[in-house]
Write an enzyme that holds these catalytic residues in place. Sequence first.
Site, short mmCIF file in Angstrom:
data_model
loop_
_atom_site.label_atom_id
_atom_site.label_comp_id
_atom_site.label_asym_id
_atom_site.label_seq_id
_atom_site.Cartn_x
_atom_site.Cartn_y
_atom_site.Cartn_z
N SER A 57 0.81 -1.22 0.00
CA SER A 57 0.00 0.00 0.00
C SER A 57 0.84 1.28 0.00
CB SER A 57 -0.95 0.01 1.20
OG SER A 57 -0.23 0.16 2.41
N LYS A 77 0.84 4.28 7.01
CA LYS A 77 0.27 5.09 5.93
C LYS A 77 0.84 6.52 6.04
CE LYS A 77 -2.82 1.78 5.01
NZ LYS A 77 -2.76 0.92 3.80
#
Length: 257
Positions: A69, A136
């Site tokens: 990701s 993230k």
Amino acid sequence: MELKLFLVGCILFITAMFMLAVKKYFKTPLSQKLFKKIYSWLDTGWTALIIASFIMFFFIQAFKIPSGSMRKTLLEGDHLFANKFIYGFRIPFTANGKKYAALKKVRRGDIVIFQCPPEALTISERESGIKKDYIKRCVAVAGNKVEIKDKKLYINNICDNDAYATFGDYAIFQKFNLFNTQKEYQEAWERGKFTSIPASFIRDNFGPVVVPDGHYMMMGDNRDFSFDSRFWGPLPDKYIKGKALFLYWPIKRWRLI
């Protein structure tokens, strides 16, 4: 992990203290020699584990990138150290996760390690009490208005430079009107209800929403293949663990983050 190390350290400490209490019963040379070896191992073990758990809880912890990701900033299998005290110290065993003595606040652009919120877990994972760590990039903080139009990120109605974002899918899914009012959309997003909506309805055209107080919006740099705040909602501050600091493995990719 740090709590498990601490508990194992406590068990070893109790065992070592028990051995000291029964030391007088080891009378033969062979039993005394065996006692010394076992006690020495236990004494070293509990000390090392408790110190390690203290360091990992408050200061520095190692993480391994579990997915793609964050490509191409971070790759699957990369190992890095996270700075756990920069955003403040969390008091152990407190319910609200409040932090103290923060050196800085989470800012837009920071790569953050955090505990996966319940909304991002499957029903079976929640029932099993599974906990995961995510990594993230923070793209918005409390009070920011966030919108995505045809993959382009807008913060407070201004198109963000978004220099770290990469896109692996050239298709652009069109926007769907899922709710009757903006208030319904905001409330559903804050409750993490978008996890039950097909990703194609959310991924490329999202919002607008406003990040609530005490929360952040986290997104993976690999925008087309990231399960992030677009789906499970804003991240509460209490789940923040630390800031990505140094990539140490593989060696050829050594660098400060």
